[in-house]
Design an enzyme around this catalytic site. Structure first.
Site, short mmCIF file in Angstrom:
data_model
loop_
_atom_site.label_atom_id
_atom_site.label_comp_id
_atom_site.label_asym_id
_atom_site.label_seq_id
_atom_site.Cartn_x
_atom_site.Cartn_y
_atom_site.Cartn_z
CG ASP A 100 -0.34 -0.04 2.40
OD1 ASP A 100 0.72 -0.77 2.72
OD2 ASP A 100 -0.71 0.82 3.31
CD GLU A 101 -1.36 4.61 2.74
OE1 GLU A 101 -2.43 5.47 3.01
OE2 GLU A 101 -0.50 4.39 3.70
C1 TNX Z 1 -3.94 3.60 6.47
S1 TNX Z 1 -5.06 1.65 4.20
C2 TNX Z 1 -2.84 2.60 6.12
C3 TNX Z 1 -2.09 2.53 7.42
C4 TNX Z 1 -2.39 3.42 8.71
C5 TNX Z 1 -3.67 3.67 8.83
C6 TNX Z 1 -4.60 4.35 9.80
C7 TNX Z 1 -3.45 1.06 4.74
C8 TNX Z 1 -3.08 -0.20 4.09
N1 TNX Z 1 -2.82 1.60 5.29
O1 TNX Z 1 -0.77 2.55 6.98
O2 TNX Z 1 -1.85 3.00 9.94
O3 TNX Z 1 -4.41 4.12 7.43
O4 TNX Z 1 -5.53 4.40 10.06
#
Ligand code: TNX
Length: 607
Positions: A357-358
């Site tokens: 992710d991200e």
């Molecule tokens: C999103 S959605 C993240 C996490 C964070 C979280 C906090 C996703 C896979 N990753 O890295 O901890 O939001 O709510």
């Protein structure tokens, strides 16, 4: 009123008192078929548990539980007539199905598999009056019931983040007990992230020596604080720490006895700062020792990389370089050491979750190693081709070890141009691979993403942020600390979640949320019959940026986790399809009372 009291007030406001207790099901999650007979069974410490050989372990755990009720463990035997609790193997039932009959003469739990028998014993546990758990009893009256039950989904997961803030092995075992009681069967263990690496990997001591200690986290205003949370000065014990190999094996054994599979997550290529810094430290040490070749062996970044980026959580140094051979040497080493732990524990493992992710824009753009890779492979043209390259290699590496790849939704997405706009779509190149993806984004125009991916052939675990992210605060009132980027999350959110039509009947209770005033269904795509068959289950994550103590963990977990358990196990309730709103509401109220009943009177920890 502070936020601790706020939860109690919240719960009190929600209690619906006009439903007589005897109308509530005494087994939770709601069984597929449930009858009360009015004919109780009196259990004492001298009543034996008589079991078929296949269910000895399940009988033993049940006996342990009665041991805490009576101060003495009932005898377990494989033969015996007369008054008893009986665990019987019966052919032809589903893999997790069970039957439970409580009558004055005997209690019979029937199942085909040990997992089924285990769930029968968990249901029996919920029949023990809560008062009986308070002190040593001489006898307890178990209400007469006939239950025939099986779960709706095979994948009922809780995701625990121990990277941002650590939780002890003991706390993990407690969570496993809680999960077992609510018939959850997957612990997705988020073992590393930017803030910490939490599992000993033999041969790579820096991962825990460096990566298990250093830490940063977000404060209440979402500002990065270098010494909060997982840093060495974290309050209480939740900051630094890691599980030794022996700890992890103990966790695996404990989970396996309770029919919980543990999916380890190695978060890559983003969210990987702790791993990168650990391997940097290893590099520095070996260089100092005059071993330059060995130093580079597990390096996770291109030392010449001039790329500039910022992750959503503000890091500029948290993405692994996908062009370096040492990246794959590192991953293979970690995977092989983890597999050895599963083997030693006798625990099943089918997949490793590789994160995904991200990953911010700008990564890899000025890495000489990446540029060389692209020059040698003309089909690799940019970030999304590099993405395919990376997850293609990781997939092959796992397949070679008889594992399949799982990850966050991004592992199965690619970006294309549609009507002049760049949009994310299911990646056709990976379609048909045996991936499973945890789909978290149901916001910002991606409301139908989970269904689009399922319709495209990906196996999907619904992990919708706005319904299942347990780390989101209960409510805005009373300045409760915590995150709310996907709205607030109380028990309603998971409870109202309708897996195959999740915008329907969703109670949009926004708590005057300035960020998500109302979740409006923008997605167009509905789940097809084929898509339905690809929804393998539900998952609720508890991210731990704000979870600095075990008490905080339990506060955020309960009662929200019960909503997940109910939706993952029980069939859709009447109100999900009930066209008459009033009736639907009454059914919901009844279910709410069942929660409160469970919460207030059973063995749940309370703050
Ligand atoms: C999103 S959605 C993240 C996490 C964070 C979280 C906090 C996703 C896979 N990753 O890295 O901890 O939001 O709510």
């Amino acid at each position: 009123v502070d936020w601790v009291q706020a939860k109690d007030i919240y719960a009190q406001n929600k209690v619906i008192t006009d439903i007589p207790e005897e109308k509530l099901t005494k087994v939770f999650p709601t069984p597929a078929v449930y009858h009360e007979t009015g004919q109780p069974f009196t259990m004492t410490a001298t009543v034996p548990i008589v079991t078929d050989a296949a269910f000895l372990r399940e009988a033993d755990l049940l006996a342990d539980h009665f041991g805490t009720v009576f101060g003495k463990k009932p005898v377990i035997s494989m033969l015996g007539t007369g008054k008893a609790i009986r665990l019987q193997q019966k052919k032809g039932m589903g893999p997790e199905a069970y039957e439970l009959q409580v009558s004055p003469q005997e209690v019979v739990i029937a199942a085909s598999t040990p997992a089924g028998a285990f769930y029968g014993t968990q249901s029996l546990k919920t029949l023990i009056p809560a008062a009986a758990l308070a002190k040593n009893q001489t006898s307890v009256s178990l209400p007469g019931v006939r239950v025939s039950d099986a779960p709706r989904f095979g994948h009922r997961a809780f995701m625990m983040d121990v990277s941002r803030n650590f939780q002890s092995k003991e706390q993990v075992l407690k969570v496993l007990d809680m999960m077992a009681l609510y018939k959850l069967n997957v612990l997705h263990f988020h073992l590393n992230d930017d803030e910490g690496w939490r599992l000993e990997i033999p041969g790579l001591p820096e991962l825990t020596e460096v990566g298990g200690k250093r830490g940063h986290t977000l404060d209440e205003k979402n500002h990065l604080q270098p010494s909060l949370g997982s840093g060495p000065d974290a309050n209480k014990t939740s900051g630094s720490g890691h599980y030794t190999k022996a700890d992890y094996i103990e966790i695996l054994k404990y989970a396996t006895e309770r029919h919980i599979k543990v999916i380890p997550e190695i978060e890559t290529p983003g969210h990987a700062r702790a791993a990168i810094k650990s391997m940097d430290a290893r590099y520095a040490r070996l260089m100092q020792e005059g071993k330059p070749e060995e130093a580079k062996r597990y390096l996770l970044r291109d030392l010449e990389d001039q790329s500039v980026y910022r992750s959503v959580q503000n890091w500029n140094d948290n993405v692994i370089n996908v062009a370096l051979p040492s990246t794959y040497t590192f991953l293979e080493k970690v995977v092989d050491e983890i597999l050895a732990m599963y083997q030693e524990a006798g625990a099943p493992i089918q997949t490793i979750h590789m994160g995904g992710d991200e990953v911010p824009n700008g990564v890899w753009e000025k890495s000489p190693a990446v540029n060389a890779l692209m020059a040698a492979n003309p089909t690799i043209k940019g970030k999304y081709d590099l993405w395919d390259y990376y997850f293609g290699k990781v997939n092959d590496m796992l397949n070679a070890r008889k594992l399949y790849l799982s990850g966050w939704e991004e592992i199965g997405l690619t970006r294309v141009e549609q009507n002049g706009k760049k949009v994310y779509v299911p990646n056709q190149d990976f379609k048909g691979k045996n991936f499973h993806v945890d789909v978290w984004n149901n916001l910002w125009g991606a409301e139908d993403l989970a269904y689009r991916m399922a319709n495209a052939g990906y196996k999907v675990v619904l992990t919708n942020a706005s319904n299942l992210y347990l780390d989101l605060t209960y409510q805005k009132a009373y300045e409760e600390p915590g995150l709310y980027w996907a709205g607030y999350l109380d028990l309603d959110k998971p409870f109202y979640f309708i897996p195959f039509d999740y915008m329907k009947n969703q109670k949009v209770d926004t708590n005057n949320d300035p960020i998500n005033p109302a979740v409006v269904y923008k997605g167009k795509e509905r789940l097809t019959a084929f898509g339905r068959s690809n929804i393998v289950g539900l998952q609720a994550p508890l991210w731990s940026e704000m979870i600095k103590t075990p008490e905080r963990l339990e506060y955020m977990l309960l009662p929200k986790l019960l909503g997940l358990a109910e939706r993952a196990w029980a069939p859709d309730p009447a109100w999900a399809t009930e066209p008459n709103a009033a009736k639907g509401e009454a059914a919901y109220n009844q279910a709410w009372s069942a929660f409160v009943n469970v919460l207030g009177k059973r063995e749940l920890p309370r703050l």
